[in-house]
Design a protein around this motif. Structure first.
Motif, PDB file in Angstrom:
ATOM      1  N   THR A  43       0.859  -1.178   0.000  1.00  0.00           N
ATOM      2  CA  THR A  43       0.000   0.000   0.000  1.00  0.00           C
ATOM      3  C   THR A  43       0.897   1.231   0.000  1.00  0.00           C
ATOM      4  O   THR A  43       2.116   1.108   0.151  1.00  0.00           O
ATOM      5  CB  THR A  43      -0.905   0.021   1.249  1.00  0.00           C
ATOM      6  OG1 THR A  43      -0.084  -0.005   2.418  1.00  0.00           O
ATOM      7  CG2 THR A  43      -1.861  -1.172   1.279  1.00  0.00           C
ATOM      8  N   SER A  47       0.889   0.059   5.292  1.00  0.00           N
ATOM      9  CA  SER A  47      -0.025  -0.483   6.295  1.00  0.00           C
ATOM     10  C   SER A  47      -0.986  -1.485   5.659  1.00  0.00           C
ATOM     11  O   SER A  47      -1.146  -1.545   4.442  1.00  0.00           O
ATOM     12  CB  SER A  47      -0.812   0.647   6.960  1.00  0.00           C
ATOM     13  OG  SER A  47      -1.616   1.304   6.005  1.00  0.00           O
ATOM     14  N   LYS A  48      -1.612  -2.271   6.510  1.00  0.00           N
ATOM     15  CA  LYS A  48      -2.554  -3.300   6.055  1.00  0.00           C
ATOM     16  C   LYS A  48      -3.714  -2.631   5.306  1.00  0.00           C
ATOM     17  O   LYS A  48      -4.261  -1.639   5.768  1.00  0.00           O
ATOM     18  CB  LYS A  48      -3.081  -4.078   7.256  1.00  0.00           C
ATOM     19  CG  LYS A  48      -4.060  -5.159   6.902  1.00  0.00           C
ATOM     20  CD  LYS A  48      -4.563  -5.880   8.141  1.00  0.00           C
ATOM     21  CE  LYS A  48      -5.627  -6.878   7.739  1.00  0.00           C
ATOM     22  NZ  LYS A  48      -6.268  -7.469   8.902  1.00  0.00           N
ATOM     23  N   LYS A  50      -7.467  -1.803   4.027  1.00  0.00           N
ATOM     24  CA  LYS A  50      -8.782  -1.860   4.661  1.00  0.00           C
ATOM     25  C   LYS A  50      -9.689  -2.762   3.835  1.00  0.00           C
ATOM     26  O   LYS A  50      -9.599  -2.819   2.610  1.00  0.00           O
ATOM     27  CB  LYS A  50      -9.413  -0.463   4.757  1.00  0.00           C
ATOM     28  CG  LYS A  50      -8.596   0.509   5.585  1.00  0.00           C
ATOM     29  CD  LYS A  50      -8.526   0.066   7.017  1.00  0.00           C
ATOM     30  CE  LYS A  50      -7.747   1.071   7.847  1.00  0.00           C
ATOM     31  NZ  LYS A  50      -7.335   0.546   9.105  1.00  0.00           N
ATOM     32  N   PHE A  52     -13.519  -3.613   2.780  1.00  0.00           N
ATOM     33  CA  PHE A  52     -14.880  -3.099   2.706  1.00  0.00           C
ATOM     34  C   PHE A  52     -15.803  -4.237   2.301  1.00  0.00           C
ATOM     35  O   PHE A  52     -15.508  -4.956   1.354  1.00  0.00           O
ATOM     36  CB  PHE A  52     -14.989  -1.972   1.674  1.00  0.00           C
ATOM     37  CG  PHE A  52     -14.249  -0.728   2.062  1.00  0.00           C
ATOM     38  CD1 PHE A  52     -14.934   0.364   2.567  1.00  0.00           C
ATOM     39  CD2 PHE A  52     -12.878  -0.646   1.937  1.00  0.00           C
ATOM     40  CE1 PHE A  52     -14.260   1.516   2.936  1.00  0.00           C
ATOM     41  CE2 PHE A  52     -12.187   0.500   2.301  1.00  0.00           C
ATOM     42  CZ  PHE A  52     -12.879   1.585   2.801  1.00  0.00           C
ATOM     43  N   ASP A  77     -13.460  -4.263   7.691  1.00  0.00           N
ATOM     44  CA  ASP A  77     -13.224  -3.044   8.461  1.00  0.00           C
ATOM     45  C   ASP A  77     -14.401  -2.082   8.342  1.00  0.00           C
ATOM     46  O   ASP A  77     -14.659  -1.289   9.238  1.00  0.00           O
ATOM     47  CB  ASP A  77     -11.952  -2.344   7.966  1.00  0.00           C
ATOM     48  CG  ASP A  77     -10.713  -3.191   8.209  1.00  0.00           C
ATOM     49  OD1 ASP A  77     -10.490  -3.584   9.368  1.00  0.00           O
ATOM     50  OD2 ASP A  77      -9.987  -3.469   7.238  1.00  0.00           O
ATOM     51  N   PHE A  78     -15.086  -2.139   7.199  1.00  0.00           N
ATOM     52  CA  PHE A  78     -16.227  -1.255   6.934  1.00  0.00           C
ATOM     53  C   PHE A  78     -17.363  -2.074   6.328  1.00  0.00           C
ATOM     54  O   PHE A  78     -17.122  -2.979   5.535  1.00  0.00           O
ATOM     55  CB  PHE A  78     -15.838  -0.141   5.945  1.00  0.00           C
ATOM     56  CG  PHE A  78     -14.734   0.744   6.453  1.00  0.00           C
ATOM     57  CD1 PHE A  78     -15.025   1.822   7.268  1.00  0.00           C
ATOM     58  CD2 PHE A  78     -13.412   0.482   6.130  1.00  0.00           C
ATOM     59  CE1 PHE A  78     -14.010   2.634   7.745  1.00  0.00           C
ATOM     60  CE2 PHE A  78     -12.388   1.289   6.607  1.00  0.00           C
ATOM     61  CZ  PHE A  78     -12.689   2.368   7.420  1.00  0.00           C
TER      62      PHE A  78
END
Length: 163
Positions: A43, A47-48, A50, A52, A77-78
């Motif tokens: 990314t 970082s990992k 996200k 959805f 995460d969402f």
């Protein structure tokens, strides 16, 4: 002729530079494998990524508690939830204001007279619409799965506040 060859070589060199600049050491489907949890990801900031969710997972009805629970179980995460307004002004989790193909509304004789034609995104559609039903009425309907059958154990249509 000489200018053309120089131009072709320049374009080839530019393409090679662009391709090599876009390449990552991880490649497609990067899997860092077991480790300490401190692995970098491909990314922008390492970082990992996200995760959805979609409104419908597995063979659960879209926007149902079962589908949302499955998304949570898969570590989303969402959560994506589609909302429309009911007759009594309540936001309900439905993918479309037209509930004809989302529920069993056309099988319930007492709801037959509520069939109407409405403009949805500029297109005339005939069917049953969430805005003509209260939350309590919507919650009597059975939701359909992505395969088109009725979900036997579904919690049914939920309001946004119930979710």
């Amino acid at each position: 002729m000489r200018k053309r060859t120089a131009l072709q070589l320049s374009v080839a060199a530019l393409c090679a530079a662009l391709v090599s600049g876009c390449n990552t050491e991880w490649g497609v489907g990067f899997d860092p494998g077991p480790g300490t949890g401190n692995e970098k990801f491909p990314t922008l900031d390492g970082s990992k990524p996200k995760v959805f969710s979609q409104p419908s997972l597995s063979n659960f009805p879209a926007n149902s508690l079962e589908s949302l629970t499955e998304a949570i179980n898969q570590n989303a995460d969402f959560l994506a939830i589609d909302l429309v307004m009911s007759k009594d002004g309540v936001l309900v989790a439905l993918g479309s204001p037209d509930i004809t193909d989302l529920t069993d509304v056309k099988d319930i004789r007492s709801y037959g007279p509520r069939k109407a034609t409405r403009l949805i995104d500029g297109v005339a559609k005939t069917g049953w619409f969430a805005a003509d039903f209260t939350l309590a009425e919507l919650q009597t309907l059975r939701l359909k799965t992505p395969k088109g059958d009725y979900a036997s154990n579904s919690a049914g249509i939920q309001s946004f506040s119930q979710i």
